[in-house]
Structure formats: structure tokens, C-alpha cells
Write an enzyme that holds these catalytic residues in place. Structure first.
Site, short mmCIF file in Angstrom:
data_model
loop_
_atom_site.label_atom_id
_atom_site.label_comp_id
_atom_site.label_asym_id
_atom_site.label_seq_id
_atom_site.Cartn_x
_atom_site.Cartn_y
_atom_site.Cartn_z
N ASP A 184 41.80 34.08 43.06
CA ASP A 184 42.78 34.45 42.47
C ASP A 184 43.50 32.72 41.88
O ASP A 184 43.82 33.60 40.14
CB ASP A 184 43.96 34.39 43.80
CG ASP A 184 45.44 35.32 43.23
OD1 ASP A 184 45.20 35.67 41.75
OD2 ASP A 184 46.43 35.63 43.99
N TYR A 195 44.28 36.35 52.66
CA TYR A 195 44.88 37.08 51.73
C TYR A 195 44.82 38.32 52.98
O TYR A 195 45.39 39.91 52.55
CB TYR A 195 44.53 37.91 50.82
CG TYR A 195 44.88 37.21 49.59
CD1 TYR A 195 45.46 35.76 49.85
CD2 TYR A 195 45.76 37.14 47.97
CE1 TYR A 195 45.89 34.62 49.16
CE2 TYR A 195 45.44 36.66 47.56
CZ TYR A 195 46.15 35.26 47.38
OH TYR A 195 46.70 34.50 46.32
N ASP A 202 37.46 22.20 43.86
CA ASP A 202 38.55 21.50 43.61
C ASP A 202 37.68 20.89 43.01
O ASP A 202 38.81 20.89 41.97
CB ASP A 202 38.76 20.29 44.70
CG ASP A 202 38.29 20.12 45.65
OD1 ASP A 202 36.43 20.94 45.76
OD2 ASP A 202 38.71 18.91 46.76
N LYS A 246 34.68 25.74 49.82
CA LYS A 246 35.39 24.76 50.67
C LYS A 246 34.90 24.69 51.71
O LYS A 246 35.87 24.40 52.97
CB LYS A 246 37.12 24.53 50.68
CG LYS A 246 36.97 22.62 51.08
CD LYS A 246 37.96 22.28 50.32
CE LYS A 246 38.59 20.53 50.18
NZ LYS A 246 38.23 19.60 48.62
#
Ligand code: NAD
Length: 363
Positions: A251, A125, A227, A192
Site C-alpha cells: 500500500d 490489514y 526501507d 522486513k
């Protein structure tokens, strides 16, 4: 002089009716607040030539605390999101999104009490993007190839994902300080890092270092792949306490958490920096409901509960929260979204201001 002066940005779409409901409920607690109302968004473009006139951040800098309604970001007009611009201009680096169950809200679970701490300034972002076919994209593709970093297809658009030691340190420290101040017991860093070794990998390394500095705080630390986090949030939402995440995952996971507690209508938020804090619901301006007195003001009102705590008005905050729990728990004078979740039909629901009246009656 009022004890607190707070900048109020009504926003657009359903924003003004929600902030009206919110100020009515807050004022009914008797807390001494003066609202300094300033406008931002597409509607002020003609008057000021910008959706974010300078007097808006100036007012927030002066008062240190603001609460806002949602602001529409028109697609394809070229103007950047006012919400993102405000967070950037005031360096509101921490986005706080508590998700707690309110029995009667029609949620799938009634035992959730977690807090998402989202990094607000960097990651994908950051807004550093190169469009497909641009000179910048071409140079980057050549650079990556020359460095032996990898091959990027020539017809690619590219978004950069910067994650810094500085940005990570302050957000993870914020998460630990928040946990300590609010009687929480665990901080989970979500990432991740197994795939994105140099961005999320750095986030994880720094998060572990910061956790080491808080080893004596009694706050447990763990890390989780994003995940797997999503799956476990759905399977075992009661496991989680404070989650700290880079911007994009924060988000997405905060909307997932909003879904677990009954939807966007009940999900509050805050954007916090070293100097100022801006409180706002997670949801947007829902233009199709604007001016119809049907939208649910609970997320806006729960954002005010966070604001009241921040202003060191815990009694007023508790009274508003209790009133929300009571009225939603009774399930009678609730807005269409909650009525529909509970009964499958919107019949018998009340409007935005009638719901606020019901809250005021319970204070
Ligand atoms: P949205 O949150 O406005 O609406 C999605 C749907 O959620 C609505 O159609 C409605 O069904 C439901 N909903 C949302 N808030 C509700 C409420 N208070 N009560 C009852 N139902 C509610 O999302 P969107 O349609 O993607 O975005 C609309 C605009 O809002 C866009 O311009 C977007 O950029 C902007 N936006 C602003 C903010 C902000 O100001 N911080 C945040 C998100 C989106």
C-alpha cells in the site's frame, strides 16, 4: 448480445464523473462492452441498509470483470471500507499497481516502468485488532507474557500481522506468472525479514521457494528490505521491474510509486482473484472536487486500459494508452493537477469531460 458485459460501480465523490469520462473513451474505441451499473457506498445505505448490497458482488461474480470509481469510507460511522469488503468477499488476493512514466505529466522522472504486486488479504490489514483496555487485549498481553514472547504495556492497542505460506505462495506465483505473461525480466520480493522473523521472514522464505520453482523461466529474482527499497526507488526508479510485497508495504510503496510518476491522478490499479478482477484507480473519492468537473480521469481511464488487456482487447487498450500519452504530452488540454505540475499554475487547464473529449479526438 455485447461481446463483454462488465460490472460498472460509479462510486461516489469524484467517482461518477470519472467513470462517465472513462466509459465515453472506452466506447469511442468501438469495443463491444455492455455496462451493468450497480451502486455501492454510503449513498445506498438508506435504500439497502448496507453500503455493499449483495447484488454488487453477485453482478461481479456473474460478469467476472468490474471497473469502479472510488468509494468514500466515512470516518467514525462504523461502516467498514466497501473497497476492503469487496476485495475480501471476492477473494481478490492480488493488487496490481503499474507505475509507468507519461512524459508531460509533470513527474520527476520519465523513465519509470515498474509494477507493484501487493498481497491483498492478510498482514496488518487482516483487520484483527484489539482495542486498548479490551478483554481481548488483556488476554493477549497475558498470553505473550506467559509464553515468554515479550512484555506488552498494559495500555496498548494491538493489531495482528498474520502472513501465511498459502497467501504468500499465491501472490509470489502471481507475480512470476504476471512477469512471464508481460515480458518482464525481474521479480523483487520486498520485506522486513531481518526484524519480523516469523511474518516477513516466512514471506521471504516462501518467496525464495517459489522463485526456485520458476528457476527455468528466465525471470531473475532478488529480495530487498522495504526501507532500502523506498530509498532506491527514489534514487534509481529505473532499476525496478516487478515488486511483490505484503499488504501494508504494498500500500505504502504503491503511493510512493504513484508520486514518482506524477501523482494519484495518473495511477491505475486492479484487484485480481482466481475468479474475478476489479479495476480501479489508486486514488480515493477526493470529496472536495466532487461534482466540479475538475478531477483528472487518467487513473480511471488507465485502469480501463488494464481492463481492456484483461478482456483480450489489446488494440483498444493500446489506442487509449496512446491517446493519453499524446494529450498529456502536448500539455494543452489537461486537467488542473497536470497543468499545475508543469507550469506552477492551473491556468489554461480543462475539465474532466473536456479532457476526455481530447482523448477521444486522438483515438
Ligand atoms: P484521495 O485520493 O481521495 O484524495 C487525496 C488528494 O489527491 C485530493 O484532495 C486531490 O488533491 C488529489 N486527487 C486524488 N484523486 C485525484 C484525481 N483524480 N484528480 C485530481 N486530483 C486528485 O484521498 P483521501 O482524501 O485520503 O480519501 C478520500 C476518500 O476516499 C476516503 O473516504 C477514503 O477512504 C476513500 N478512498 C477510497 C479508495 C477506493 O475507493 N479504492 C481508495 C483510497 C481512498
Amino acid at each position: 448480445m455485447a461481446k463483454h458485459t462488465v460490472t460498472l460501480i460509479p462510486g461516489d465523490g469524484i467517482g461518477p464523473e470519472l467513470t462517465t469520462a472513462m466509459t465515453r473513451v472506452v466506447e469511442a474505441t468501438g469495443v463491444d462492452i455492455e455496462w451493468e451499473t450497480v451502486e455501492a457506498g454510503a449513498d445506498v445505505m438508506d435504500k439497502y441498509g448496507t453500503p455493499l448490497p449483495e447484488h454488487v458482488p453477485e453482478s461481479i461474480r456473474k460478469n467476472k470483470v468490474a471497473i469502479k470509481g472510488p468509494i468514500t469510507t466515512p470516518i467514525g460511522t462504523g461502516f467498514r471500507s466497501v473497497n476492503v469488503a469487496l476485495r475480501k468477499e471476492l477473494d481478490l488476493y492480488a493488487c496490481l499497481r503499474p507505475a509507468f512514466s507519461i512524459p508531460g505529466s509533470g513527474a520527476r522522472y520519465d523513465d519509470i516502468d515498474l509494477v507493484i504486486v501487493r498481497e491483498n488479504t492478510e498482514d496488518l490489514y487482516a483487520g484483527i485488532e484489539f482495542s486498548e483496555g479490551s478483554e481481548g487485549a488483556r488476554k493477549l498481553i497475558e498470553f505473550a507474557a506467559a509464553e515468554g514472547a515479550g512484555t506488552i504495556r498494559p495500555d496498548s492497542g494491538i493489531s495482528l500481522k498474520p502472513i501465511s505460506i498459502t497467501g504468500t505462495r499465491r501472490i509470489v506465483k502471481y507475480a512470476f506468472d504476471y512477469a512471464i505473461a508481460n515480458g518482464r525480466t525481474k521479480v523483487t520480493a520486498v520485506h522486513k525479514a531481518n526484524i519480523l522473523k516469523h511474518s516477513d521472514g516466512l514471506f521471504l522464505k516462501v518467496a525464495r521457494e517459489v522463485a526456485g520453482e520458476y528457476a527455468d523461466s528466465g525471470i531473475e529474482f532478488e529480495d530487498y528490505i522495504v526501507d532500502a527499497t523506498c530509498m532506491q526507488l527514489v534514487l534509481h526508479p529505473e532499476w525496478w521491474d516487478v515488486l511483490v510485497l505484503p499488504n501494508l508495504y504494498g500500500d505504502i510503496v504503491s503511493d510512493l510509486a504513484a508520486g514518482l510518476i506524477g501523482g494519484l491522478g495518473v495511477a491505475p490499479g486492479a484487484n485480481v482473484g482466481a475468479e474475478c478482477a476489479v479495476f480501479e484507480p489508486v486514488h480515493g473519492s477526493a470529496p472536495k472536487y466532487a461534482g466540479k468537473d475538475v478531477a483528472n480521469p487518467t487513473a480511471e481511464i488507465l485502469s480501463a486500459v488494464l481492463m481492456l488487456k484483461h478482456l483480450d482487447e489489446p488494440d483498444a487498450a493500446d489506442r487509449v494508452l496512446r491517446a493519453v500519452r499524446t494529450v498529456i504530452g502536448k500539455g494543452e488540454k489537461v486537467t488542473y493537477d497536470i497543468k499545475r505540475s508543469n507550469t506552477g499554475s492551473t491556468e489554461g487547464s480543462v475539465g474532466t469531460q473536456a479532457y476526455a473529449d481530447a482523448l477521444i479526438a486522438e483515438l
